[in-house]
Each structure stands twice: as C-alpha cells, then as structure tokens.
Design a protein around this motif. Structure first.
Motif, PDB file in Angstrom:
ATOM      1  N   LEU A 175       4.606  -0.417   3.999  1.00 35.39           N
ATOM      2  CA  LEU A 175       5.690   0.350   3.137  1.00 35.39           C
ATOM      3  C   LEU A 175       4.653   0.014   1.828  1.00 35.39           C
ATOM      4  CD1 LEU A 175       8.586  -1.956   3.892  1.00 35.39           C
ATOM      5  CD2 LEU A 175       7.160   0.152   4.698  1.00 35.39           C
ATOM      6  N   ALA A 176       3.277  -0.835   1.279  1.00 32.21           N
ATOM      7  CA  ALA A 176       3.073  -0.609  -0.379  1.00 32.21           C
ATOM      8  C   ALA A 176       1.763  -1.321  -0.361  1.00 32.21           C
ATOM      9  CB  ALA A 176       3.947  -1.031  -1.455  1.00 32.21           C
ATOM     10  N   VAL A 177       1.239  -1.083  -0.978  1.00 31.02           N
ATOM     11  CA  VAL A 177      -0.417  -2.243  -1.107  1.00 31.02           C
ATOM     12  C   VAL A 177      -0.291  -2.509  -2.806  1.00 31.02           C
ATOM     13  CG1 VAL A 177      -3.050  -2.191  -1.245  1.00 31.02           C
ATOM     14  CG2 VAL A 177      -1.397   0.134   0.546  1.00 31.02           C
TER      15      VAL A 177
ATOM     16  N   THR B  94       0.122   1.074  -4.263  1.00 31.14           N
ATOM     17  CA  THR B  94       0.592   2.354  -3.221  1.00 31.14           C
ATOM     18  C   THR B  94       2.451   1.899  -3.081  1.00 31.14           C
ATOM     19  OG1 THR B  94      -1.410   2.655  -3.069  1.00 31.14           O
ATOM     20  CG2 THR B  94       0.271   3.490  -1.829  1.00 31.14           C
ATOM     21  N   LEU B  95       2.912   3.005  -3.140  1.00 29.42           N
ATOM     22  CA  LEU B  95       4.405   2.626  -2.846  1.00 29.42           C
ATOM     23  C   LEU B  95       5.014   3.554  -1.856  1.00 29.42           C
ATOM     24  CD1 LEU B  95       6.652   0.874  -3.085  1.00 29.42           C
ATOM     25  CD2 LEU B  95       7.577   2.364  -4.788  1.00 29.42           C
ATOM     26  N   SER B  96       4.928   3.271  -0.371  1.00 27.25           N
ATOM     27  CA  SER B  96       4.687   4.657   0.346  1.00 27.25           C
ATOM     28  C   SER B  96       6.735   5.268   1.302  1.00 27.25           C
ATOM     29  CB  SER B  96       3.471   4.785   1.875  1.00 27.25           C
ATOM     30  OG  SER B  96       4.387   3.646   2.141  1.00 27.25           O
ATOM     31  N   ILE B  97       7.549   4.195   0.500  1.00 29.54           N
ATOM     32  CA  ILE B  97       8.872   4.857   1.185  1.00 29.54           C
ATOM     33  C   ILE B  97       9.842   5.236  -0.239  1.00 29.54           C
ATOM     34  CG2 ILE B  97       8.402   3.402   2.580  1.00 29.54           C
ATOM     35  CD1 ILE B  97       9.332   0.782   1.403  1.00 29.54           C
ATOM     36  N   THR B  98      11.008   4.814   0.083  1.00 28.57           N
ATOM     37  CA  THR B  98      11.407   5.387  -1.112  1.00 28.57           C
ATOM     38  C   THR B  98      13.509   4.633  -0.183  1.00 28.57           C
ATOM     39  OG1 THR B  98      12.696   6.374  -2.906  1.00 28.57           O
ATOM     40  CG2 THR B  98      12.539   7.789  -0.259  1.00 28.57           C
TER      41      THR B  98
ATOM     42  N   ARG C 292       5.836   2.256  -8.769  1.00 26.89           N
ATOM     43  CA  ARG C 292       4.223   2.293  -8.299  1.00 26.89           C
ATOM     44  C   ARG C 292       3.372   1.318  -9.660  1.00 26.89           C
ATOM     45  NH1 ARG C 292      -0.326   5.050  -8.923  1.00 26.89           N
ATOM     46  NH2 ARG C 292      -1.787   5.633  -7.698  1.00 26.89           N
ATOM     47  N   GLY C 293       3.191   1.098  -9.740  1.00 28.38           N
ATOM     48  CA  GLY C 293       2.198   0.104 -11.425  1.00 28.38           C
ATOM     49  C   GLY C 293       2.984  -0.869 -11.975  1.00 28.38           C
ATOM     50  N   SER C 294       4.309  -1.646 -10.704  1.00 27.11           N
ATOM     51  CA  SER C 294       4.769  -2.803 -11.217  1.00 27.11           C
ATOM     52  C   SER C 294       4.305  -4.176 -10.851  1.00 27.11           C
ATOM     53  CB  SER C 294       6.694  -3.460 -10.103  1.00 27.11           C
ATOM     54  OG  SER C 294       6.927  -1.821 -10.775  1.00 27.11           O
TER      55      SER C 294
END
Length: 323
Positions: free
Chosen positions: A72-74, A57-61, A170-172
């Motif tokens: 910020l991310a999971v 999960t990536l919730s920022i830009t 996402r997916g990195s």
C-alpha cells in the motif's frame, strides 16, 4: 314521511346471488419495528506502519479494492541507510584485520613448527582470528536487522477488502504503529443498532425487511453481538445483492419484534361510498353492508389484504366477490 338514513339504506342492499364468501378468523401478524440500518463491512482493520519515517510512496486511495499482502505504501528513514553504510565500513575494516590476522597465524604456524615461537604465542594469534571472525558475524547480523527494518517500511494490506480511509499523504511523517489506511473486509453487511428493549424478541436467522429503491427486500439476521453499548444491541443482516459502493449508507429496515392477532379481509371485499369503507357480510341468508374502519395493507401470497380495526367480528361471513 319518515326518512331512512343513507348509511342504513346502503346496509340493506342485498348481495348478488351466488357470491363467493369467506369466514373470517383472527390471524397472527408480525409486529415490525422501523429503524435505520447502515451498509458496513464486517471487519475494519488498519494497515499500520511498522517503522517511523516519511511516506515515500502511496499507491492507494479511498475506494480501491486490495488483496491481502498487497503493498500500500513505502516508508523510508534515512537514518537506516546511514546505519547500513556504517556497518558496511565496519565490515570492510574487520575483513582487512581478519586477513592480516590469518596471515600472522599462518606465519606463526611455520615458526612454531621450527620451534621459534611457543605454543602460547601461536594460540594468541589463533584467538585473534577467532575474535575477528566473531565480530564480523555479529556485524553482519546487525546489518541484517537494519535491512529487515528497511523492508518493514513496506506497508501491506492486512486482508482483502476495500480501502475506506487513507489518513496520510505522500511526504507525511509518521511514527511506528500509525495507521496508513483502513481496510474494510470480511464481506458487506447491513449493520443495525437495535434498542435493547427489543433484543429479547430477536434471534439469529430471523427474516428482516429492507426498504430498497425497488420495494421491500428480505434479509437474514446473521449475527447478534453480545455486547450492548449505550442501550443498543448491534446486529448484522445478510442481504443478497447488497449495493456495496457506498459504505456507511443508511437504509430503512423493519425488524420483527412481536406478534398480534388481527382480522383481515381481501381488498376485493372492500368498497367505498361517501368516504366510508364498507364490507358486505352474509347474515341469516341476507347480505348486509357494514361500515368498517381499516388499518394497514397486508400482502399475503401475492394478494392484497386489509386489516379491519372495527366493524367485524370473528366468525362473520364476508362476501368477497361474484362467481
């Protein structure tokens, strides 16, 4: 018939009676050094991953505002869930063994009371129960460690600020310690790099001029960094109402790097004829027009003044206008 040059003729024109005058004397002017400043944040802190795995999960830009501790991310790692499943199975088996060992110990206590078994045999049954309880406690601790690792997959903002860079998607797949985002915090400043030859002329609290779109604005030299790198001294300038939409934007800045003496006359005392600049001075009761060479414009107390490079001397009485 002898001809009088035009310039000489103009210099002999008298000033109107009752004109206002000003005795000029050298004034101290600040020498300014023009450089470029850059809009920047005081701190740039990376938000790092504490475990390796895949960005689920990536919730920022870039450009988002975040608060300290905001997720910020999971990051997920399937191996951790496999470890949890294995530990759960191990706990189930140990709990079953513990239930059997406790039943054996209870029967052993009854047999001991009747004298069927020895105390040594009963102690062995009790020891087996204690060992299994210890293994269960250790396994639960291992499970807590793995669960904590899973929780550490949540990447949190280290401080409040603006997201400057998000180098992952996402997916990195990332490794422990890799930056997921870069957060700019600590407030927005104008950051400059000053040539080291001017470093001795600067001090914290100096007034700095910034060339904004609506004219010159003033700022305050807030901090001088002690480390000189590449022949340049880094400094921060506080500017009220600084536009923080674009971090890294370059803006012209003028620094006070010294002082000099100059002669100034008000703009109202300057006239121009035939492409030449004239200033009228009073000499022994007569008013004469002198050709002068002017320099830069100076604003003082809301009035425009002109620097005189040549043509006047300290003590000259300049006619500034009529009463």
């Amino acid at each position: 018939m002898r001809r009088i040059p035009v310039i000489l003729l103009l210099s002999l024109l008298a000033a109107p009676l009752g004109a206002e005058t000003l005795t000029i004397s050298p004034v101290t002017l600040t020498e300014w050094k023009a450089i470029y400043g850059q809009v920047d944040t005081r701190d740039r802190v990376p938000a790092r991953a504490r475990i390796g795995g895949t960005v689920d999960t990536l919730s920022i830009t870039e450009g988002d505002r975040v608060e300290a501790g905001q997720p910020l991310a999971v990051i997920t790692d399937d191996k951790l869930q496999f470890q949890i499943d294995a530990l759960n199975s191990r706990l189930d088996a140990l709990n079953s063994q513990l239930a059997t060992a406790r039943a054996d110990m209870e029967r052993g206590r009854q047999l001991l009371d009747r004298g069927v078994i020895t105390t040594q045999r009963f102690d062995a049954l009790q020891t087996q129960v204690d060992v299994l309880e210890g293994e269960i406690a250790g396994t639960r601790s291992e499970k807590l460690v793995v669960e904590r690792q899973i929780e550490e997959g949540r990447v949190l903002a280290p401080e409040a600020g603006i997201v400057l860079d998000v180098p992952v998607s996402r997916g990195s797949v990332i490794t422990p310690g890799e930056a997921v985002a870069e957060i700019g915090g600590g407030g927005v400043f104008m950051r400059i790099a000053v040539p080291e030859r001017f470093s001795a002329a600067l001090s914290e609290g100096d007034t700095i001029q910034i060339e904004a779109g609506d004219g010159l604005r003033e700022g305050r030299l807030a901090k001088l960094y002690p480390l000189i790198t590449g022949g340049r001294l880094q400094a921060d300038i506080e500017v009220e109402g600084l536009d923080a939409r674009f971090i890294g934007r370059r803006v012209p800045v003028r620094l006070p790097v010294g002082e000099r003496q100059a002669l100034l006359v008000p703009q109202s005392a300057v006239s121009q004829t035939g492409g030449l600049d004239f200033v009228m001075i009073e000499d022994n009761g007569a008013a004469l027009r002198h050709v002068v060479v002017l320099g830069q414009d100076i604003m003082r107390d809301g009035t425009l003044w002109r620097e005189v490079l040549s043509g006047l001397a300290p003590g000259d009485i300049v006619v500034t206008g009529n009463e």
